[in-house]
Design a protein around this motif. Sequence first.
Motif, PDB file in Angstrom:
ATOM      1  N   LYS A 145      -2.662   4.735  -0.070  1.00  0.00           N
ATOM      2  CA  LYS A 145      -3.212   4.118  -1.276  1.00  0.00           C
ATOM      3  C   LYS A 145      -3.906   2.797  -0.994  1.00  0.00           C
ATOM      4  N   SER A 146      -3.894   2.359   0.240  1.00  0.00           N
ATOM      5  CA  SER A 146      -4.581   1.110   0.579  1.00  0.00           C
ATOM      6  C   SER A 146      -4.871   1.127   2.071  1.00  0.00           C
ATOM      7  N   GLU A 147      -5.713   0.194   2.495  1.00  0.00           N
ATOM      8  CA  GLU A 147      -6.031   0.119   3.923  1.00  0.00           C
ATOM      9  C   GLU A 147      -4.779  -0.176   4.750  1.00  0.00           C
ATOM     10  N   MET A 148      -3.922  -1.005   4.181  1.00  0.00           N
ATOM     11  CA  MET A 148      -2.681  -1.345   4.882  1.00  0.00           C
ATOM     12  C   MET A 148      -1.831  -0.085   5.071  1.00  0.00           C
ATOM     13  N   GLY A 149      -1.763   0.749   4.027  1.00  0.00           N
ATOM     14  CA  GLY A 149      -0.995   1.991   4.101  1.00  0.00           C
ATOM     15  C   GLY A 149      -1.581   2.907   5.164  1.00  0.00           C
ATOM     16  N   LEU A 150      -2.899   2.964   5.200  1.00  0.00           N
ATOM     17  CA  LEU A 150      -3.578   3.808   6.179  1.00  0.00           C
ATOM     18  C   LEU A 150      -3.279   3.321   7.600  1.00  0.00           C
ATOM     19  N   LYS A 151      -3.385   2.005   7.791  1.00  0.00           N
ATOM     20  CA  LYS A 151      -3.182   1.430   9.116  1.00  0.00           C
ATOM     21  C   LYS A 151      -1.755   1.731   9.627  1.00  0.00           C
ATOM     22  N   THR A 152      -0.796   1.562   8.736  1.00  0.00           N
ATOM     23  CA  THR A 152       0.594   1.803   9.118  1.00  0.00           C
ATOM     24  C   THR A 152       0.809   3.274   9.467  1.00  0.00           C
ATOM     25  N   ALA A 153       0.218   4.167   8.660  1.00  0.00           N
ATOM     26  CA  ALA A 153       0.399   5.596   8.899  1.00  0.00           C
ATOM     27  C   ALA A 153      -0.275   6.020  10.209  1.00  0.00           C
ATOM     28  N   VAL A 154      -1.453   5.469  10.480  1.00  0.00           N
ATOM     29  CA  VAL A 154      -2.146   5.825  11.729  1.00  0.00           C
ATOM     30  C   VAL A 154      -1.320   5.355  12.927  1.00  0.00           C
ATOM     31  N   SER A 155      -0.734   4.160  12.804  1.00  0.00           N
ATOM     32  CA  SER A 155       0.088   3.665  13.909  1.00  0.00           C
ATOM     33  C   SER A 155       1.301   4.571  14.125  1.00  0.00           C
ATOM     34  N   GLN A 156       1.857   5.063  13.012  1.00  0.00           N
ATOM     35  CA  GLN A 156       3.010   5.976  13.121  1.00  0.00           C
ATOM     36  C   GLN A 156       2.584   7.305  13.746  1.00  0.00           C
ATOM     37  N   VAL A 268      -4.196  -0.772  -8.151  1.00  0.00           N
ATOM     38  CA  VAL A 268      -5.077  -1.887  -7.820  1.00  0.00           C
ATOM     39  C   VAL A 268      -4.828  -2.225  -6.353  1.00  0.00           C
ATOM     40  N   ASN A 269      -5.917  -2.433  -5.619  1.00  0.00           N
ATOM     41  CA  ASN A 269      -5.769  -2.808  -4.216  1.00  0.00           C
ATOM     42  C   ASN A 269      -5.839  -4.325  -4.108  1.00  0.00           C
ATOM     43  N   LEU A 270      -4.695  -4.940  -3.865  1.00  0.00           N
ATOM     44  CA  LEU A 270      -4.654  -6.397  -3.830  1.00  0.00           C
ATOM     45  C   LEU A 270      -4.516  -6.847  -2.377  1.00  0.00           C
ATOM     46  N   ARG A 271      -5.628  -7.244  -1.787  1.00  0.00           N
ATOM     47  CA  ARG A 271      -5.654  -7.654  -0.368  1.00  0.00           C
ATOM     48  C   ARG A 271      -4.921  -6.666   0.533  1.00  0.00           C
ATOM     49  N   GLY A 272      -5.129  -5.406   0.276  1.00  0.00           N
ATOM     50  CA  GLY A 272      -4.503  -4.382   1.106  1.00  0.00           C
ATOM     51  C   GLY A 272      -3.166  -3.897   0.578  1.00  0.00           C
ATOM     52  N   VAL A 273      -2.589  -4.623  -0.379  1.00  0.00           N
ATOM     53  CA  VAL A 273      -1.316  -4.180  -0.963  1.00  0.00           C
ATOM     54  C   VAL A 273      -1.631  -3.288  -2.161  1.00  0.00           C
ATOM     55  N   PRO A 274      -1.119  -2.046  -2.169  1.00  0.00           N
ATOM     56  CA  PRO A 274      -1.362  -1.234  -3.354  1.00  0.00           C
ATOM     57  C   PRO A 274      -0.404  -1.619  -4.486  1.00  0.00           C
ATOM     58  N   THR A 370      -9.657 -18.329 -14.367  1.00  0.00           N
ATOM     59  CA  THR A 370      -8.896 -19.174 -13.435  1.00  0.00           C
ATOM     60  C   THR A 370      -7.471 -18.647 -13.255  1.00  0.00           C
ATOM     61  N   GLY A 371      -6.897 -18.923 -12.110  1.00  0.00           N
ATOM     62  CA  GLY A 371      -5.493 -18.582 -11.856  1.00  0.00           C
ATOM     63  C   GLY A 371      -5.288 -17.233 -11.193  1.00  0.00           C
ATOM     64  N   LEU A 372      -6.326 -16.399 -11.176  1.00  0.00           N
ATOM     65  CA  LEU A 372      -6.156 -15.053 -10.592  1.00  0.00           C
ATOM     66  C   LEU A 372      -5.898 -15.117  -9.091  1.00  0.00           C
ATOM     67  N   ASP A 373      -6.628 -16.019  -8.409  1.00  0.00           N
ATOM     68  CA  ASP A 373      -6.459 -16.109  -6.952  1.00  0.00           C
ATOM     69  C   ASP A 373      -5.043 -16.571  -6.599  1.00  0.00           C
ATOM     70  N   VAL A 374      -4.502 -17.489  -7.412  1.00  0.00           N
ATOM     71  CA  VAL A 374      -3.129 -17.945  -7.149  1.00  0.00           C
ATOM     72  C   VAL A 374      -2.162 -16.775  -7.332  1.00  0.00           C
ATOM     73  N   LEU A 375      -2.389 -15.981  -8.376  1.00  0.00           N
ATOM     74  CA  LEU A 375      -1.516 -14.828  -8.623  1.00  0.00           C
ATOM     75  C   LEU A 375      -1.577 -13.846  -7.447  1.00  0.00           C
ATOM     76  N   GLU A 376      -2.799 -13.550  -6.997  1.00  0.00           N
ATOM     77  CA  GLU A 376      -2.951 -12.607  -5.883  1.00  0.00           C
ATOM     78  C   GLU A 376      -2.231 -13.124  -4.636  1.00  0.00           C
ATOM     79  N   ASP A 377      -2.394 -14.404  -4.391  1.00  0.00           N
ATOM     80  CA  ASP A 377      -1.761 -15.023  -3.236  1.00  0.00           C
ATOM     81  C   ASP A 377      -0.237 -14.941  -3.317  1.00  0.00           C
ATOM     82  N   THR A 378       0.284 -15.211  -4.510  1.00  0.00           N
ATOM     83  CA  THR A 378       1.737 -15.219  -4.704  1.00  0.00           C
ATOM     84  C   THR A 378       2.314 -13.812  -4.481  1.00  0.00           C
ATOM     85  N   ILE A 379       1.634 -12.802  -5.013  1.00  0.00           N
ATOM     86  CA  ILE A 379       2.135 -11.428  -4.842  1.00  0.00           C
ATOM     87  C   ILE A 379       2.085 -11.037  -3.358  1.00  0.00           C
ATOM     88  N   TYR A 380       0.972 -11.359  -2.714  1.00  0.00           N
ATOM     89  CA  TYR A 380       0.815 -11.015  -1.302  1.00  0.00           C
ATOM     90  C   TYR A 380       1.948 -11.616  -0.471  1.00  0.00           C
TER      91      TYR A 380
END
Length: 463
Positions: A145-156, A268-274, A370-380
């Motif tokens: 569901k995200s690039e991060m998920g893909l990367k992890t699965a390919v490594s596995q 939603v793909n949030l910096r690679g986090v689904p 305003t504030g969206l970038d802080v939210l994204e950062d906090t979740i990440y």
Amino acid sequence: MVIREGDTIAAVATAPGECGIGIVRISGPEAIGIADRVFRSVSGRTLKELPGRRMNYGYIFSPDDGEKIDEVLVVAMKAPHTYTREDIVEVHCHGGNVAVRKILETVLSMGARLAQPGEFTKRAFLNGRIDLSQAEAVMDIISSKSEMGLKTAVSQLEGGLSKQLDGIKDKLLYIMSRIEASIDFPEHDIEEVTRDDLIQETRSAIHMVERLLSTSSTGKIVREGLSTAIIGKPNVGKSSLLNALLRENRAIVTEIPGTTRDVIEEYVNLRGVPLKLVDTAGIRQTDDLVESIGVEKTREYLESADLVLLMLDAGRPLSEEDRIIIDIIEGKRVIVLINKTDLEIRLEIDEIKKRFQERPVIYMSLAQGTGLDVLEDTIYKMVFSDEIRTGDAVMVTRVRHVDCLKRAKKSLSDAAAAMLNKLPVDLVSIDIKAALEALGEITGDNITEEIIDRIFHDFCIGK
Ligand SMILES: Nc1nc2c(ncn2[C@@H]2O[C@H](COP(=O)(O)OP(=O)(O)OP(=O)(O)O)[C@@H](O)[C@H]2O)c(=O)[nH]1
Ligand SMILES: [Mg+2]
């Protein structure tokens, strides 16, 4: 290498619907023979005669009436260097439902059997080309569901997890050999020096298992997505947030409280986090039947959410509705969002901060963006610990693996305790063996038919 003699299977490997090409895949000892009975290459040569691994242009014919079914490209791959380690033929025809289905039917009428979900990959596993964790990675790549998920699965799939497990298993085999050697001693016990050394080795193995386990909560999120619910009283801006994170106008936004009446779910793909983001009906007492069902559903979603985004309105004082919601989300992982900070502040911000001391409180104005970038950062940062953020791509992503690792850890702790308490060596060796078996289940070294079937049951057809 043992190749199991199976029957020949076939399935459509591409998704249904109108599209450029469709692929029918055939695997098994009769794959090439069956294909040769329905395929005529323009060169006039059969697949048996033609060199393998090359696209051959021609037509598929109906064996009943000799009618052309479709213009195709066909590739034959000889065992054992194939996906399943069996002979494989792929027929690339035109996409859409009819041609693909007709070719599959024709192939089946020639003696192939319709493949079960994941049966091609199951054969790759049973024939020893990949281990079970790699087979699972194939499915994870398809459903990532995200690039991060893909990367992890390919490594596995490349054996990343298997290699780490091999390191632990090697250590355990070494411990076993030392124990077995000491069984030969007359007093039937481990020597003092050996014992200390083995306790060290066992602790180091436990540490390695723990390291893998520590990646599992992030791993689960990377594979399945972080289930996140936006909660708040009507009109605070929940749907506006969903739209902002999605960067599209998915949910209806109006100034009328009670606009969202059902639950809206989007990835939603949030910096690679689904993020599996859920916009809910604002919680309030209502006589409206549709809305009250929505509110009930909101409560249900809240139960299963990994993360709650509690939204408050900066322009209004805390209301009874806010207080009810704050009580409902007690004990959940929460980020507090104070929206509409562009308005004159009427919210009791100090009280909120006191109430949510340990939790992040973020000021935002969706109207001003305003504030969206802080939210994204906090979740990440919540999802990825420092260690995982700086590389180390091997992550444990499946509950099944977590279960095996936990059992291995338990057995190893028992082994270490037995050695410390100078219990007979046979007892220690039983625990070490149990740990080895639990780790082996992840890669499928020793696993029952039933578990294998259950794992492949979730696969898609044609893979
Ligand atoms: N001034 C101001 N208005 C906002 C802001 N964010 C959203 N709004 C407005 O607030 C109103 C409600 O927004 P929605 O996103 O529909 O709110 P909601 O929480 O989904 O409401 P319900 O679906 O009724 O529960 C709309 O008129 C938005 O334009 C903001 O930051 N500042
Ligand atoms: Mg809404």
